[in-house]
Design a protein around this motif. Structure first.
Motif, mmCIF file in Angstrom:
data_model
loop_
_atom_site.group_PDB
_atom_site.id
_atom_site.type_symbol
_atom_site.label_atom_id
_atom_site.label_comp_id
_atom_site.label_asym_id
_atom_site.label_seq_id
_atom_site.Cartn_x
_atom_site.Cartn_y
_atom_site.Cartn_z
ATOM 1 N N GLY A 285 -53.801 -17.126 -13.268
ATOM 2 C CA GLY A 285 -52.732 -17.125 -14.500
ATOM 3 C C GLY A 285 -51.889 -15.969 -13.954
ATOM 4 O O GLY A 285 -50.639 -15.986 -14.008
ATOM 5 N N ASP A 286 -52.541 -14.692 -13.493
ATOM 6 C CA ASP A 286 -51.435 -13.643 -12.973
ATOM 7 C C ASP A 286 -50.630 -13.891 -11.762
ATOM 8 O O ASP A 286 -49.588 -13.648 -11.761
ATOM 9 C CB ASP A 286 -52.508 -12.327 -12.735
ATOM 10 C CG ASP A 286 -52.993 -11.835 -13.750
ATOM 11 O OD1 ASP A 286 -52.732 -11.822 -15.017
ATOM 12 O OD2 ASP A 286 -54.093 -11.134 -13.713
ATOM 13 N N ILE A 287 -51.229 -14.709 -10.897
ATOM 14 C CA ILE A 287 -50.355 -15.187 -9.772
ATOM 15 C C ILE A 287 -49.318 -16.232 -10.230
ATOM 16 O O ILE A 287 -48.089 -15.849 -9.769
ATOM 17 C CB ILE A 287 -51.279 -16.099 -8.696
ATOM 18 C CG1 ILE A 287 -52.241 -15.089 -7.988
ATOM 19 C CG2 ILE A 287 -50.290 -16.696 -7.614
ATOM 20 C CD1 ILE A 287 -51.712 -13.770 -7.202
ATOM 21 N N LEU A 288 -49.540 -17.071 -11.270
ATOM 22 C CA LEU A 288 -48.390 -17.974 -11.530
ATOM 23 C C LEU A 288 -47.358 -17.046 -12.233
ATOM 24 O O LEU A 288 -46.223 -17.479 -12.042
ATOM 25 C CB LEU A 288 -49.127 -18.891 -12.383
ATOM 26 C CG LEU A 288 -49.617 -20.097 -11.922
ATOM 27 C CD1 LEU A 288 -50.540 -20.908 -12.782
ATOM 28 C CD2 LEU A 288 -48.827 -20.858 -10.906
ATOM 29 N N SER A 289 -47.707 -16.239 -13.067
ATOM 30 C CA SER A 289 -46.966 -15.357 -13.657
ATOM 31 C C SER A 289 -45.951 -14.428 -12.716
ATOM 32 O O SER A 289 -44.828 -14.106 -12.820
ATOM 33 C CB SER A 289 -47.502 -14.085 -14.695
ATOM 34 O OG SER A 289 -46.740 -13.345 -15.309
ATOM 35 N N TRP A 290 -46.724 -14.037 -11.789
ATOM 36 C CA TRP A 290 -45.820 -13.179 -10.621
ATOM 37 C C TRP A 290 -44.863 -13.740 -10.002
ATOM 38 O O TRP A 290 -43.788 -13.601 -9.776
ATOM 39 C CB TRP A 290 -46.857 -12.773 -9.591
ATOM 40 C CG TRP A 290 -46.168 -12.084 -8.492
ATOM 41 C CD1 TRP A 290 -45.649 -11.074 -8.143
ATOM 42 C CD2 TRP A 290 -46.626 -12.603 -7.124
ATOM 43 N NE1 TRP A 290 -45.231 -10.790 -6.796
ATOM 44 C CE2 TRP A 290 -45.948 -11.970 -5.982
ATOM 45 C CE3 TRP A 290 -47.505 -13.822 -6.495
ATOM 46 C CZ2 TRP A 290 -46.062 -12.264 -4.711
ATOM 47 C CZ3 TRP A 290 -47.369 -13.937 -5.266
ATOM 48 C CH2 TRP A 290 -46.705 -13.444 -4.374
ATOM 49 N N ILE A 291 -45.370 -15.325 -9.519
ATOM 50 C CA ILE A 291 -44.228 -16.165 -8.968
ATOM 51 C C ILE A 291 -43.021 -16.404 -9.836
ATOM 52 O O ILE A 291 -41.984 -16.377 -9.613
ATOM 53 C CB ILE A 291 -44.988 -17.558 -8.693
ATOM 54 C CG1 ILE A 291 -45.921 -17.454 -7.617
ATOM 55 C CG2 ILE A 291 -43.959 -18.503 -8.088
ATOM 56 C CD1 ILE A 291 -46.997 -18.406 -7.484
ATOM 57 N N THR A 292 -43.386 -16.664 -11.176
ATOM 58 C CA THR A 292 -42.302 -16.825 -12.111
ATOM 59 C C THR A 292 -41.284 -15.677 -12.338
ATOM 60 O O THR A 292 -40.171 -15.534 -12.514
ATOM 61 C CB THR A 292 -42.979 -17.228 -13.584
ATOM 62 O OG1 THR A 292 -43.562 -18.538 -13.531
ATOM 63 C CG2 THR A 292 -41.909 -17.645 -14.579
ATOM 64 N N ASP A 293 -42.086 -14.489 -12.266
ATOM 65 C CA ASP A 293 -41.395 -13.172 -12.420
ATOM 66 C C ASP A 293 -40.295 -13.253 -11.039
ATOM 67 O O ASP A 293 -39.102 -12.613 -11.307
ATOM 68 C CB ASP A 293 -42.189 -12.122 -12.385
ATOM 69 C CG ASP A 293 -41.546 -10.590 -12.533
ATOM 70 O OD1 ASP A 293 -40.741 -10.360 -13.524
ATOM 71 O OD2 ASP A 293 -41.348 -10.099 -11.328
ATOM 72 N N ALA A 294 -40.848 -13.457 -9.912
ATOM 73 C CA ALA A 294 -39.935 -13.329 -8.968
ATOM 74 C C ALA A 294 -38.814 -14.240 -8.867
ATOM 75 O O ALA A 294 -37.656 -13.860 -8.409
ATOM 76 C CB ALA A 294 -41.091 -13.625 -7.483
ATOM 77 N N ARG A 295 -39.204 -15.543 -9.370
ATOM 78 C CA ARG A 295 -38.037 -16.408 -9.437
ATOM 79 C C ARG A 295 -37.060 -16.026 -10.192
ATOM 80 O O ARG A 295 -35.962 -16.217 -10.232
ATOM 81 C CB ARG A 295 -38.465 -17.936 -9.941
ATOM 82 C CG ARG A 295 -39.423 -18.380 -8.700
ATOM 83 C CD ARG A 295 -39.965 -19.886 -9.157
ATOM 84 N NE ARG A 295 -40.413 -20.667 -7.995
ATOM 85 C CZ ARG A 295 -41.228 -21.538 -7.945
ATOM 86 N NH1 ARG A 295 -41.760 -21.959 -9.292
ATOM 87 N NH2 ARG A 295 -41.817 -22.110 -6.600
ATOM 88 N N THR A 296 -37.527 -15.323 -11.326
ATOM 89 C CA THR A 296 -36.440 -14.689 -12.430
ATOM 90 C C THR A 296 -35.609 -13.329 -11.926
ATOM 91 O O THR A 296 -34.419 -13.320 -12.145
ATOM 92 C CB THR A 296 -37.369 -14.469 -13.664
ATOM 93 O OG1 THR A 296 -37.792 -15.430 -14.019
ATOM 94 C CG2 THR A 296 -36.252 -13.802 -14.700
ATOM 95 N N ARG A 297 -36.378 -12.520 -11.323
ATOM 96 C CA ARG A 297 -35.919 -11.383 -10.854
ATOM 97 C C ARG A 297 -35.026 -11.498 -9.224
ATOM 98 O O ARG A 297 -33.866 -10.801 -9.523
ATOM 99 C CB ARG A 297 -37.139 -10.367 -10.191
ATOM 100 C CG ARG A 297 -36.905 -8.988 -9.724
ATOM 101 C CD ARG A 297 -38.113 -8.226 -9.821
ATOM 102 N NE ARG A 297 -39.229 -8.856 -9.481
ATOM 103 C CZ ARG A 297 -39.705 -8.991 -8.107
ATOM 104 N NH1 ARG A 297 -38.902 -8.762 -7.213
ATOM 105 N NH2 ARG A 297 -40.766 -9.704 -8.020
#
Length: 498
Positions: A285-297
């Motif tokens: 779950g943390d990894i998926l959130s990190w990927i989504t954050d990177a795509r947003t950032r």
């Protein structure tokens, strides 16, 4: 570490159970059994494979450079200077404008291949004497430095398999177009090189059948363990085989416990990494959130432009090249082959990279579980901004003259690795249908450095089962990382001195 029970809901989403065919054995265990079989128990020995492959290699392929304006069936648009096929199919070479605000190099333009149609990369598998075997093809590609490499059962673009070129039909294609009588082990759209392709995707499939199949003379049944052993040989297993192998669901609970036996000192940490029950440093779950954050950032703005508007590139009769002589050339080739291609003679443009690249995972054992250091990487051709890439993925010579901040993170760690740190190293080719003599040195390098999210926000340690779980879906793991996952899986099998 994040215990498996703490991420059950996400893990179930990413690791849906698949059909089995051998009693109650999980698919992961069936795959692992095939990984453990190299000679004894296989239909063919590796010696038989090498004799067959050498015989197939006697068929001649002649590839010659030719002027871009003389490509048969291709033309340069007088207004845009884009290079296009007369049918409007296959692919085109066009320009791309790229903006990456805040990056060391914030804007540039370049040629890129636009191939919007989706091809099929498929491996057909079948059990023989209780062991899964893969039907592999000895196939010539014009860009392969050594001509012949081992490809999937089917490796074809839509234009190929719909026979736009009026060539021969693609063998075994029906197994992947109609899977109703068979069992699908994996099926996902996966990206290709985001630096050279614009939003290119292929359907990666593994399909199991129990039908009787007589292999054509250019095909041979091999175990996964044999394919893993062949990965250690330079330029033998092609890119398309590597990406499909990586998508196999070689991930399951208690995998290490169910597959005891001899192996390298590294085998147990890898098998634990493939098993959800041994946990991971970060939850899925943390990894998926990190990927989504990177795509947003990360902000990426790309815009197709006419090839004539690409800056700092020049066209000569034979090539389109960067003013510095770095990066890659666009070139024309004429191909004649006596092999088993759908068409025996044709011409086409290709991308020819300048120099041999480095593709490397830094890996670390964390509480006995091998983790890879994945990079949330931005490339202009990605459909969704960011994909997980190897720790290092570059051609070092391309960074000469650029700001020091543009030099890839951790490149020095890879270049300075001691021999005992290098767990895997092979020179492998990229896709030979579009890229001419594109080679990368693939490495797995063990380290003990501490990497935290605060120090390196675009990097995370992942267990292999997390990478394999993400591969059940599209646009999470890039093609270079998929090749390295296959290479890492190859270290989990039988000892190499057998």
């Amino acid at each position: 570490m994040a215990a498996a029970h703490k991420e059950t809901s996400v893990a179930e989403t990413l690791s849906t159970p698949l059909p089995t065919r051998s009693g109650d054995e999980s698919l992961a265990v069936r795959i692992a059994k095939s990984v453990s079989i190299v000679d004894k128990g296989a239909l063919h020995s590796l010696a038989e494979f090498h004799a067959w492959f050498a015989e197939r290699g006697k068929r001649v392929a002649r590839v010659h450079k030719m002027p871009l304006d003389e490509l048969v069936g291709w033309s340069t648009d007088p207004d845009t200077h884009n290079i296009e096929h007369h049918s409007g199919k296959f692919f085109s070479v066009q320009g791309l404008s790229v903006e990456l605000p805040g990056a060391p190099v914030a804007a540039w333009s370049q040629p890129i291949i636009n191939q919007p149609e989706i091809g099929i990369l498929g491996i057909l598998v079948k059990e023989f004497n209780g062991v899964l075997h893969c039907l592999m093809q000895a196939k010539m590609e014009p860009g392969n430095r050594n001509g012949l490499q081992l490809s999937p059962t089917v490796q074809a673009t839509r234009s190929n398999y719909t026979r736009v070129h009026q060539g021969n039909a693609v063998p075994y294609l029906s197994y992947f177009q109609d899977t109703s009588r068979h069992s699908v082990m994996t099926d996902a759209l996966q990206s290709e090189q985001g630096a050279w392709f614009f939003q290119k995707r292929n359907r990666n499939m593994v399909v199991e059948t129990d039908e009787d199949i007589e292999p054509h003379e250019a095909f041979m049944w091999l175990t996964i363990g044999q394919l893993h052993r062949l990965l250690a040989i330079d330029d033998l297993i092609n890119m398309d085989t590597r990406t499909v192998l990586s998508c196999l669901p070689f991930s399951g609970a208690e995998l290490a416990e169910q597959l005891p036996g001899p192996g390298s000192e590294l085998r147990l940490p890898i098998l634990r990494s493939c098993s959800e029950d041994h946990g991971s440093l970060h939850s899925t779950g943390d990894i998926l959130s990190w990927i989504t954050d990177a795509r947003t950032r990360h902000e990426v703005r790309t815009r197709p432009v006419p090839l004539r508007e690409v800056e700092n590139w020049r066209r000569t009769p034979y090539t389109i090249s960067h003013d510095t002589g770095r990066f890659f050339d666009v070139m024309g080739v004429h191909i004649q082959t006596d092999g088993d291609r759908e068409v025996r003679e044709w011409t086409q443009p290709m991308i020819a990279p300048v120099g041999v690249g480095i593709v490397a995972f830094l890996v670390k054992r964390i509480e006995g579980v091998l983790h890879v250091l994945a990079h949330a990487c931005v490339e202009p051709g990605y459909l969704d901004v960011v994909e997980l890439s190897p720790t290092v993925m570059c051609t070092p010579a391309n960074y000469e003259g650029l700001p020091p901040a543009a030099r890839p993170a951790f490149l020095n760690h890879v270049l300075a690795a001691r021999p005992e740190q290098v767990l895997f190293e092979t020179l492998l080719s990229e896709e030979g249908g579009r890229f001419y003599h594109a080679q990368n040195r693939y490495l797995v390098v063990e380290t003990d450095i501490d990497i935290t999210p605060e120090l390196a926000p675009d990097f995370r340690w992942l267990a292999l089962h997390q990478m394999v779980g993400l591969l059940r879906h599209s646009h999470y793991v890039n093609v270079q990382a998929r090749s390295l996952i296959a290479c890492l899986h190859s270290l989990s099998g039988a000892p190499r001195d057998l």
